[in-house]
Design a protein around this motif. Structure first.
Motif, PDB file in Angstrom:
ATOM      1  N   LEU A 149     -49.034 -29.723  22.679  1.00  0.00           N
ATOM      2  CA  LEU A 149     -50.474 -29.672  22.900  1.00  0.00           C
ATOM      3  C   LEU A 149     -50.892 -28.327  23.488  1.00  0.00           C
ATOM      4  O   LEU A 149     -51.891 -27.728  23.055  1.00  0.00           O
ATOM      5  CB  LEU A 149     -50.902 -30.813  23.825  1.00  0.00           C
ATOM      6  N   ALA A 150     -50.135 -27.847  24.483  1.00  0.00           N
ATOM      7  CA  ALA A 150     -50.501 -26.586  25.140  1.00  0.00           C
ATOM      8  C   ALA A 150     -50.382 -25.408  24.174  1.00  0.00           C
ATOM      9  O   ALA A 150     -51.306 -24.593  24.038  1.00  0.00           O
ATOM     10  CB  ALA A 150     -49.626 -26.368  26.373  1.00  0.00           C
ATOM     11  N   ALA A 151     -49.220 -25.290  23.501  1.00  0.00           N
ATOM     12  CA  ALA A 151     -49.018 -24.175  22.574  1.00  0.00           C
ATOM     13  C   ALA A 151     -49.934 -24.303  21.366  1.00  0.00           C
ATOM     14  O   ALA A 151     -50.461 -23.300  20.859  1.00  0.00           O
ATOM     15  CB  ALA A 151     -47.556 -24.128  22.129  1.00  0.00           C
ATOM     16  N   GLY A 152     -50.145 -25.530  20.890  1.00  0.00           N
ATOM     17  CA  GLY A 152     -51.043 -25.724  19.752  1.00  0.00           C
ATOM     18  C   GLY A 152     -52.475 -25.357  20.081  1.00  0.00           C
ATOM     19  O   GLY A 152     -53.190 -24.766  19.253  1.00  0.00           O
ATOM     20  N   THR A 153     -52.916 -25.676  21.297  1.00  0.00           N
ATOM     21  CA  THR A 153     -54.261 -25.294  21.726  1.00  0.00           C
ATOM     22  C   THR A 153     -54.407 -23.777  21.774  1.00  0.00           C
ATOM     23  O   THR A 153     -55.429 -23.211  21.352  1.00  0.00           O
ATOM     24  CB  THR A 153     -54.569 -25.900  23.112  1.00  0.00           C
ATOM     25  N   GLY A 154     -53.359 -23.102  22.268  1.00  0.00           N
ATOM     26  CA  GLY A 154     -53.394 -21.643  22.291  1.00  0.00           C
ATOM     27  C   GLY A 154     -53.462 -21.051  20.898  1.00  0.00           C
ATOM     28  O   GLY A 154     -54.204 -20.095  20.650  1.00  0.00           O
TER      29      GLY A 154
ATOM     30  N   LEU B 217     -50.943 -27.011  15.024  1.00  0.00           N
ATOM     31  CA  LEU B 217     -50.060 -28.118  15.398  1.00  0.00           C
ATOM     32  C   LEU B 217     -48.612 -27.782  15.062  1.00  0.00           C
ATOM     33  O   LEU B 217     -47.697 -28.068  15.853  1.00  0.00           O
ATOM     34  CB  LEU B 217     -50.495 -29.390  14.666  1.00  0.00           C
ATOM     35  N   ALA B 218     -48.384 -27.167  13.908  1.00  0.00           N
ATOM     36  CA  ALA B 218     -47.025 -26.778  13.525  1.00  0.00           C
ATOM     37  C   ALA B 218     -46.455 -25.770  14.515  1.00  0.00           C
ATOM     38  O   ALA B 218     -45.299 -25.889  14.946  1.00  0.00           O
ATOM     39  CB  ALA B 218     -47.025 -26.193  12.114  1.00  0.00           C
TER      40      ALA B 218
ATOM     41  N   MET C 121     -43.850 -31.747   8.570  1.00  0.00           N
ATOM     42  CA  MET C 121     -44.277 -30.399   8.208  1.00  0.00           C
ATOM     43  C   MET C 121     -44.942 -30.319   6.822  1.00  0.00           C
ATOM     44  O   MET C 121     -46.021 -29.717   6.685  1.00  0.00           O
ATOM     45  CB  MET C 121     -43.089 -29.441   8.283  1.00  0.00           C
ATOM     46  N   PRO C 122     -44.373 -30.911   5.758  1.00  0.00           N
ATOM     47  CA  PRO C 122     -45.051 -30.804   4.445  1.00  0.00           C
ATOM     48  C   PRO C 122     -46.431 -31.457   4.427  1.00  0.00           C
ATOM     49  O   PRO C 122     -47.292 -31.061   3.628  1.00  0.00           O
ATOM     50  CB  PRO C 122     -44.085 -31.535   3.499  1.00  0.00           C
ATOM     51  N   LEU C 123     -46.644 -32.450   5.296  1.00  0.00           N
ATOM     52  CA  LEU C 123     -47.945 -33.120   5.333  1.00  0.00           C
ATOM     53  C   LEU C 123     -49.024 -32.233   5.927  1.00  0.00           C
ATOM     54  O   LEU C 123     -50.218 -32.504   5.758  1.00  0.00           O
ATOM     55  CB  LEU C 123     -47.839 -34.418   6.153  1.00  0.00           C
ATOM     56  N   LEU C 124     -48.613 -31.160   6.633  1.00  0.00           N
ATOM     57  CA  LEU C 124     -49.585 -30.257   7.240  1.00  0.00           C
ATOM     58  C   LEU C 124     -49.961 -29.105   6.321  1.00  0.00           C
ATOM     59  O   LEU C 124     -50.790 -28.273   6.677  1.00  0.00           O
ATOM     60  CB  LEU C 124     -49.018 -29.682   8.553  1.00  0.00           C
TER      61      LEU C 124
ATOM     62  N   PHE D  30     -38.932 -23.288   7.331  1.00  0.00           N
ATOM     63  CA  PHE D  30     -39.367 -24.455   6.564  1.00  0.00           C
ATOM     64  C   PHE D  30     -40.892 -24.527   6.487  1.00  0.00           C
ATOM     65  O   PHE D  30     -41.465 -24.893   5.460  1.00  0.00           O
ATOM     66  CB  PHE D  30     -38.796 -25.721   7.199  1.00  0.00           C
ATOM     67  N   ALA D  31     -41.556 -24.169   7.612  1.00  0.00           N
ATOM     68  CA  ALA D  31     -43.026 -24.170   7.624  1.00  0.00           C
ATOM     69  C   ALA D  31     -43.575 -23.153   6.633  1.00  0.00           C
ATOM     70  O   ALA D  31     -44.589 -23.391   5.967  1.00  0.00           O
ATOM     71  CB  ALA D  31     -43.537 -23.881   9.026  1.00  0.00           C
ATOM     72  N   GLN D  32     -42.908 -22.003   6.511  1.00  0.00           N
ATOM     73  CA  GLN D  32     -43.362 -20.995   5.546  1.00  0.00           C
ATOM     74  C   GLN D  32     -43.105 -21.484   4.122  1.00  0.00           C
ATOM     75  O   GLN D  32     -43.968 -21.317   3.248  1.00  0.00           O
ATOM     76  CB  GLN D  32     -42.638 -19.674   5.795  1.00  0.00           C
ATOM     77  N   GLN D  33     -41.939 -22.105   3.854  1.00  0.00           N
ATOM     78  CA  GLN D  33     -41.644 -22.642   2.523  1.00  0.00           C
ATOM     79  C   GLN D  33     -42.645 -23.735   2.144  1.00  0.00           C
ATOM     80  O   GLN D  33     -43.014 -23.867   0.975  1.00  0.00           O
ATOM     81  CB  GLN D  33     -40.231 -23.227   2.495  1.00  0.00           C
ATOM     82  N   SER D  34     -43.080 -24.503   3.140  1.00  0.00           N
ATOM     83  CA  SER D  34     -44.002 -25.606   2.874  1.00  0.00           C
ATOM     84  C   SER D  34     -45.451 -25.176   2.862  1.00  0.00           C
ATOM     85  O   SER D  34     -46.353 -26.024   2.787  1.00  0.00           O
ATOM     86  CB  SER D  34     -43.797 -26.703   3.929  1.00  0.00           C
ATOM     87  N   ALA D  35     -45.709 -23.881   2.975  1.00  0.00           N
ATOM     88  CA  ALA D  35     -47.064 -23.330   2.954  1.00  0.00           C
ATOM     89  C   ALA D  35     -47.907 -23.807   4.134  1.00  0.00           C
ATOM     90  O   ALA D  35     -49.128 -23.872   4.040  1.00  0.00           O
ATOM     91  CB  ALA D  35     -47.761 -23.660   1.635  1.00  0.00           C
TER      92      ALA D  35
END
Length: 617
Positions: free
Chosen positions: A101-106, A118-119, A168-171, A356-361
């Motif tokens: 939550l903290a890092a995602g908010t940043g 969120l990722a 991750m792929p759902l995002l 993986f996040a980059q591969q999943s766009a």
């Protein structure tokens, strides 16, 4: 990579470790930071001995993390792991959620869309299992409350990687550029519920095999009596588990940890630890060198402000989250700061998740590049942060205990040296002295030494594991060495030293419990005395008399029990690591003892005038 290149890189890695680590240890930086600095020096952006993108060694080195988790699992029996479920689920779950939550908010405040933010939050919630556990173990802090808290959080993070990969792929804001499943996800075309079933089936198969099959498999291998075959079997086991877990999309390190837990109660646990430990240390060293070599200095040179800001934000945000959670879960301030300093970095799983996040766009290359650099730098800074804690923060909470110099021993010709003058040793020492025998007493508790002196009991402060102190105490001329130390590990260390350096000394050793007695017997100590054994027999004698036995009958029963139990103790010392054989032999001794005592009691109920004749049977 051709063979010439492989051997050259292996030579460079090992040479860098041999040079850098001893220097780092000598100046107080620790081995982990030494490995990281060695990697920086030989990496593609410094001396250039290691080419950029040489992932073969990195993948090979990651196997060290897998073996480390396997060894940790061997130390944790399932019952102990169940006892830790509160910290693992509570503190570990709270850390992952709060940091996400903290890092995602940043990240959201920096302009990233919500799925990408969120990722980023989930990825940066990870900490480095390898660096944290190795650094804490090196400093002897794993058994502290902070060390246990770190372990609980790291274990939960390893488990959390599974749902993060699934989420991750759902995002993804757009379909992935390639439809190819990521490595280790060969069943990625299955529906989500079927993937979950396959994962659960793999874990269940691992637990069942470890519980019911591996013991017999290791027994078959051990029958060959070839240590190298047993070592090869241990490595085969870990490689096979890692391959199985990766094939079903789980973390290989998590699978190895589960296998270690399952085998924690096996009679082959100690042998597995001894065989794998050297490989684990070497491969972990390669992993740390690889992390240092992966630092992208050109990127840092192009965007120094951004990288510095990301590293600072990552460390500060995670530090504050960890500090808050530590106090919430009632860690003392000194332990809480250690917990926060140790866990504030990014983790090795972040590299996998970012890729993986980059591969999943989910994340663009322009986002993942600086994040990879920031995570690597934060990992490299962890030993520095721990040094800052040790040198600057910890002294403010823990008053250092001034180490006292050993006393000057002015008794050199006593026939007896007694190590340990606590509840057990001071009775032995007083009895010997009361009968006119000189005893040189050593104890490592300065306060207790002063207390004994107030009562007129001459005691010298000093560590009996120091050869020079024993020589000063007259060990080369004495007749007896009595070890009454109340720490079983320390006692074994002292006795081993005495056996090697002073073979003339006859050793009488206190055993804390039956397990300690087994270890002493296996060291070759003939005279072993269990500290509660005599008093237990005394109580049993009084109980038998209260139940109607004559004093001579009770004394005889206790004498027979002692003779039989001492014989059983020495008979079973060699079976302690073979669970089934040990239990079987123990049951046999218990049944034999019961028959002996019952038969003896039946024959001993003779009239008082015939007691002497019966007693000679």
């Amino acid at each position: 990579m051709d063979s010439h290149s492989f051997f050259f890189q292996a030579f460079v890695y090992l040479l860098a470790a041999v040079i850098a680590v001893p220097i780092a240890k000598r100046i107080g930086l620790g081995s982990v930071l030494g490995y990281l600095l060695a990697g920086v020096c030989i990496g593609p952006f410094a001396l250039g001995f290691i080419r950029e993108g040489s992932g073969d060694v990195m993948h090979f080195a990651e196997f060290g993390v897998v073996m480390m988790l396997f060894l940790i699992g061997l130390e944790l029996k399932p019952a102990l792991l169940w006892e830790m479920r509160g910290p693992i689920l509570g503190l570990g779950g709270a850390q992952v959620v709060a940091t996400t939550l903290a890092a995602g908010t940043g990240a959201l405040a920096c302009g990233l869309p919500r799925p990408a933010a969120l990722a980023v939050g989930m990825i940066l919630a990870m900490s480095s299992t390898a660096i944290v556990l190795q650094s804490l173990a090196e400093k002897g802090l794993m058994k502290t409350p902070a060390g246990q808290a770190c372990f609980s959080v790291l274990l939960f993070q390893d488990i959390a990687v599974i749902p993060i990969l699934a989420l991750m792929p759902l995002l993804a804001a757009a379909p992935p550029a390639s439809s190819e499943a990521p490595a280790g996800s060969g069943f990625g075309a299955l529906p989500g519920w079927e993937q979950a079933l396959v994962m659960l089936a793999a874990v269940a198969a691992l637990v069942v095999a470890g519980r019911f099959l591996l013991r017999y498999f290791f027994r078959f291998i051990a029958a060959a009596r070839l240590r190298e075959v047993f070592t090869a079997t241990a490595l085969l086991l870990i490689v096979g588990i890692a391959q199985l877990m990766q094939a079903v999309g789980l973390s290989p390190a998590l699978g190895a940890f589960l296998a270690g837990v399952v085998l924690a109660e096996s009679e082959y646990r100690h042998q597995l630890e001894a065989d794998i430990e050297p490989f684990k240390g070497l491969l972990l060293g390669l992993f740390f060198i690889s992390v240092g070599a992966s630092l992208d200095f050109p990127l840092m040179g192009r965007q120094p402000g951004l990288i510095a800001l990301l590293v600072t934000a990552l460390l500060v945000v995670k530090f504050l989250v960890l500090l808050t959670l530590g106090r919430t879960f009632k860690l003392e301030w000194s332990e809480n700061f250690l917990f926060a300093f140790a866990m504030a970095q990014g983790g090795e799983f972040a590299f996998v998740l970012l890729s993986f996040a980059q591969q999943s766009a989910v994340l663009a290359a322009g986002v993942t590049g600086p994040l990879v650099a920031a995570v690597a730098v934060s990992m490299a800074l962890t030993p520095v942060l721990l040094t800052v804690h040790e040198k600057l923060v910890r002294p403010r909470f823990v008053r250092p205990r001034r180490e006292r110099e050993p006393d000057v021993i002015d008794e050199h010709d006593n026939p007896v040296i007694l190590a340990g003058f606590g509840r057990f040793g001071h009775i032995v020492g007083r009895l010997l002295r009361a009968n006119g025998f000189g005893v040189t007493v050593l104890d490592h508790d300065a306060d207790w030494v002063e207390t004994m002196r107030k009562f007129g009991l001459k005691t010298f402060y000093g560590d009996a594991s120091r050869e020079d102190l024993l020589r000063t105490a007259g060990a080369a001329r004495a007749k007896l060495f009595i070890c009454a130390i109340d720490d079983s590990g320390k006692a074994l260390e002292v006795i081993d030293l005495v056996r090697q350096r002073f073979p003339n000394l006859k050793i009488l050793a206190r055993a804390i419990d039956r397990q300690h007695a087994y270890e002493l017997i296996r060291l070759g100590i003939e005279h072993v005395y269990r500290e509660t054994f005599g008093s237990s027999l005394d109580l049993a004698i009084d109980a038998l008399q209260a139940l109607g036995l004559r004093p001579d009958q009770a004394q005889r029963a206790a004498r027979l029990f002692k003779q039989h139990d001492e014989a059983a103790l020495r008979d079973m010392a060699g079976l302690i690591e073979r669970d089934e054989a040990y239990v079987s032999r123990a049951r046999q001794h218990i049944e034999n003892l019961e028959h002996i005592l019952q038969n003896d009691r039946a024959t001993f109920v003779a009239p008082p005038g015939e007691a002497g004749e019966t007693d000679r049977t």
